[in-house]
Motif scaffolding. Structure first.
Motif, PDB file in Angstrom:
ATOM      1  N   ALA A 229       0.835  -1.202   0.000  1.00  9.18           N
ATOM      2  CA  ALA A 229       0.000   0.000   0.000  1.00  9.18           C
ATOM      3  C   ALA A 229       0.872   1.256   0.000  1.00  9.18           C
ATOM      4  N   LEU A 230       1.961   1.233   0.765  1.00 10.90           N
ATOM      5  CA  LEU A 230       2.874   2.374   0.793  1.00 10.90           C
ATOM      6  C   LEU A 230       3.498   2.602  -0.579  1.00 10.90           C
ATOM      7  N   ALA A 231       3.841   1.504  -1.266  1.00  9.25           N
ATOM      8  CA  ALA A 231       4.432   1.625  -2.594  1.00  9.25           C
ATOM      9  C   ALA A 231       3.428   2.244  -3.567  1.00  9.25           C
ATOM     10  N   ARG A 232       2.179   1.822  -3.488  1.00  7.19           N
ATOM     11  CA  ARG A 232       1.149   2.389  -4.365  1.00  7.19           C
ATOM     12  C   ARG A 232       0.943   3.877  -4.087  1.00  7.19           C
ATOM     13  N   GLN A 233       0.938   4.212  -2.799  1.00 10.56           N
ATOM     14  CA  GLN A 233       0.775   5.614  -2.434  1.00 10.56           C
ATOM     15  C   GLN A 233       1.968   6.442  -2.915  1.00 10.56           C
ATOM     16  N   SER A 234       3.156   5.896  -2.758  1.00  7.82           N
ATOM     17  CA  SER A 234       4.372   6.596  -3.176  1.00  7.82           C
ATOM     18  C   SER A 234       4.361   6.849  -4.678  1.00  7.82           C
ATOM     19  N   ALA A 235       3.992   5.825  -5.454  1.00 10.45           N
ATOM     20  CA  ALA A 235       3.932   5.987  -6.908  1.00 10.45           C
ATOM     21  C   ALA A 235       2.896   7.043  -7.287  1.00 10.45           C
ATOM     22  N   PHE A 236       1.764   7.026  -6.615  1.00  4.90           N
ATOM     23  CA  PHE A 236       0.687   7.989  -6.857  1.00  4.90           C
ATOM     24  C   PHE A 236       1.162   9.414  -6.586  1.00  4.90           C
ATOM     25  N   LEU A 237       1.851   9.605  -5.473  1.00  2.08           N
ATOM     26  CA  LEU A 237       2.347  10.929  -5.112  1.00  2.08           C
ATOM     27  C   LEU A 237       3.416  11.416  -6.083  1.00  2.08           C
ATOM     28  N   ASN A 238       4.263  10.510  -6.518  1.00  2.00           N
ATOM     29  CA  ASN A 238       5.320  10.903  -7.453  1.00  2.00           C
ATOM     30  C   ASN A 238       4.753  11.285  -8.809  1.00  2.00           C
ATOM     31  N   GLN A 239       3.746  10.541  -9.258  1.00  2.76           N
ATOM     32  CA  GLN A 239       3.160  10.786 -10.570  1.00  2.76           C
ATOM     33  C   GLN A 239       2.350  12.073 -10.596  1.00  2.76           C
ATOM     34  N   LEU A 240       1.592  12.317  -9.527  1.00  2.00           N
ATOM     35  CA  LEU A 240       0.673  13.456  -9.536  1.00  2.00           C
ATOM     36  C   LEU A 240       1.150  14.631  -8.696  1.00  2.00           C
ATOM     37  N   GLY A 241       2.025  14.375  -7.749  1.00  4.64           N
ATOM     38  CA  GLY A 241       2.453  15.443  -6.860  1.00  4.64           C
ATOM     39  C   GLY A 241       3.902  15.841  -7.026  1.00  4.64           C
ATOM     40  N   ASP A 242       4.587  15.175  -7.967  1.00  2.00           N
ATOM     41  CA  ASP A 242       5.995  15.496  -8.250  1.00  2.00           C
ATOM     42  C   ASP A 242       6.800  15.519  -6.955  1.00  2.00           C
ATOM     43  N   ARG A 243       6.734  14.401  -6.209  1.00  2.00           N
ATOM     44  CA  ARG A 243       7.282  14.366  -4.862  1.00  2.00           C
ATOM     45  C   ARG A 243       8.722  13.860  -4.787  1.00  2.00           C
ATOM     46  N   ARG A 244       9.263  13.266  -5.831  1.00  2.00           N
ATOM     47  CA  ARG A 244      10.527  12.554  -5.705  1.00  2.00           C
ATOM     48  C   ARG A 244      11.667  13.406  -5.167  1.00  2.00           C
ATOM     49  N   ARG A 245      11.912  14.542  -5.770  1.00  2.00           N
ATOM     50  CA  ARG A 245      13.039  15.372  -5.339  1.00  2.00           C
ATOM     51  C   ARG A 245      12.851  15.843  -3.894  1.00  2.00           C
ATOM     52  N   ARG A 246      11.631  16.235  -3.571  1.00  2.00           N
ATOM     53  CA  ARG A 246      11.344  16.681  -2.197  1.00  2.00           C
ATOM     54  C   ARG A 246      11.525  15.518  -1.221  1.00  2.00           C
ATOM     55  N   SER A 247      11.054  14.335  -1.600  1.00  2.00           N
ATOM     56  CA  SER A 247      11.201  13.170  -0.734  1.00  2.00           C
ATOM     57  C   SER A 247      12.663  12.831  -0.493  1.00  2.00           C
ATOM     58  N   ASP A 248      13.469  12.907  -1.552  1.00  2.50           N
ATOM     59  CA  ASP A 248      14.898  12.629  -1.399  1.00  2.50           C
ATOM     60  C   ASP A 248      15.523  13.557  -0.353  1.00  2.50           C
ATOM     61  N   ALA A 249      15.177  14.826  -0.419  1.00  2.00           N
ATOM     62  CA  ALA A 249      15.726  15.796   0.536  1.00  2.00           C
ATOM     63  C   ALA A 249      15.247  15.503   1.954  1.00  2.00           C
ATOM     64  N   GLU A 250      13.968  15.169   2.090  1.00  2.00           N
ATOM     65  CA  GLU A 250      13.418  14.857   3.413  1.00  2.00           C
ATOM     66  C   GLU A 250      14.048  13.590   3.975  1.00  2.00           C
ATOM     67  N   HIS A 251      14.245  12.585   3.107  1.00  2.00           N
ATOM     68  CA  HIS A 251      14.886  11.342   3.540  1.00  2.00           C
ATOM     69  C   HIS A 251      16.299  11.607   4.053  1.00  2.00           C
ATOM     70  N   ARG A 252      17.015  12.471   3.362  1.00  2.00           N
ATOM     71  CA  ARG A 252      18.387  12.773   3.783  1.00  2.00           C
ATOM     72  C   ARG A 252      18.391  13.466   5.151  1.00  2.00           C
ATOM     73  N   GLU A 253      17.418  14.320   5.402  1.00  2.00           N
ATOM     74  CA  GLU A 253      17.332  14.972   6.712  1.00  2.00           C
ATOM     75  C   GLU A 253      17.064  13.953   7.816  1.00  2.00           C
ATOM     76  N   ILE A 254      16.224  12.972   7.506  1.00  2.00           N
ATOM     77  CA  ILE A 254      15.933  11.914   8.489  1.00  2.00           C
ATOM     78  C   ILE A 254      17.196  11.123   8.807  1.00  2.00           C
ATOM     79  N   VAL A 255      17.920  10.726   7.771  1.00  2.00           N
ATOM     80  CA  VAL A 255      19.129   9.925   7.970  1.00  2.00           C
ATOM     81  C   VAL A 255      20.210  10.733   8.690  1.00  2.00           C
ATOM     82  N   THR A 256      20.327  12.001   8.369  1.00  2.00           N
ATOM     83  CA  THR A 256      21.305  12.854   9.053  1.00  2.00           C
ATOM     84  C   THR A 256      21.027  12.883  10.555  1.00  2.00           C
ATOM     85  N   ALA A 257      19.761  13.022  10.915  1.00  2.00           N
ATOM     86  CA  ALA A 257      19.386  13.050  12.334  1.00  2.00           C
ATOM     87  C   ALA A 257      19.668  11.711  13.003  1.00  2.00           C
TER      88      ALA A 257
END
Length: 215
Positions: free
Chosen positions: A155-183
């Motif tokens: 379900a998470l994968a489906r939601q992620s694909a949906f957000l990337n296709q319609l919300g152009d989330r990939r670049r923003r997600s990458d940045a947010e993921h890096r902040e999580i890992v840094t912390a």
């Protein structure tokens, strides 16, 4: 895919396809929009996630509503289901990971970040995204958290694909993921919790924006 979905959504909202009516076949839509059938198929999945259509095996895709549902569905779970669970699981999990992670966990997370930022294929990125969140759950040191994320992985994968296709989330997600890992790497429980909270808030905001037709 976004253009095909936007056109079909607009046509349904204008009443060109009535509730209960059947949409043209994948082959017909592929010819009409001059795109591959896989693109059409993704657009139809998007409409179904929005709650505007229903796919019946062997019969086709039928209109079920003239506008998107307030609560899109991804497989067996609704967006609201996923957001609630993720708030109560992934936010504290990020904090636990910050104080319990091993060097192997950090190495794997860094490797996944690099692969996601370099990935050009959306399907491959979504698979890496799922693995990223599972890895954080495993880094918490509590195997139950990993099992919970595994359970909702599809379900998470489906939601992620949906957000990337319609919300152009990939670049923003990458940045947010890096902040999580840094912390997590810094061993800061509060910063990891804050970073995961911000990530999930952005996910929810994008979902709301798509449903409202702002994307």
């Amino acid at each position: 895919m976004e253009a095909v979905l936007a056109h079909l959504r607009s046509s349904i909202e204008r009443g060109e396809y009535a509730v209960g009516g059947k949409l043209p076949s994948e082959a017909a839509l592929s010819r009409e929009f001059e795109v591959s059938r896989s693109v059409v198929r993704e657009a139809l999945r998007g409409l179904q996630a929005l709650g505007m259509t229903e796919s019946k095996t062997g019969k086709g895709t039928f209109v079920t509503a003239t506008g998107p549902a307030d609560n899109p569905t991804f497989g067996p779970y609704s967006a609201r289901d996923l957001i609630e669970v993720r708030r109560h699981v992934e936010i504290p999990v990020a904090g636990y990971a910050a104080v319990r992670r091993s060097q192997d966990d950090l190495d794997l997370l860094a490797h996944l970040l690099d692969r996601m930022e370099a990935e050009t294929d959306n399907t491959a990125w979504v698979a890496l995204d799922s693995l990223f969140h599972i890895t954080i759950a495993q880094a918490s040191g509590n195997p139950v958290f990993g099992k919970v994320i595994e359970e909702i992985r599809d379900a998470l994968a489906r939601q992620s694909a949906f957000l990337n296709q319609l919300g152009d989330r990939r670049r923003r997600s990458d940045a947010e993921h890096r902040e999580i890992v840094t912390a997590i790497a810094d061993g800061s429980e509060s910063a990891a919790v804050a970073a995961m909270t911000a990530h999930l808030q952005h996910v929810e905001a994008t979902l709301t924006s798509i449903v409202n037709g702002d994307q």
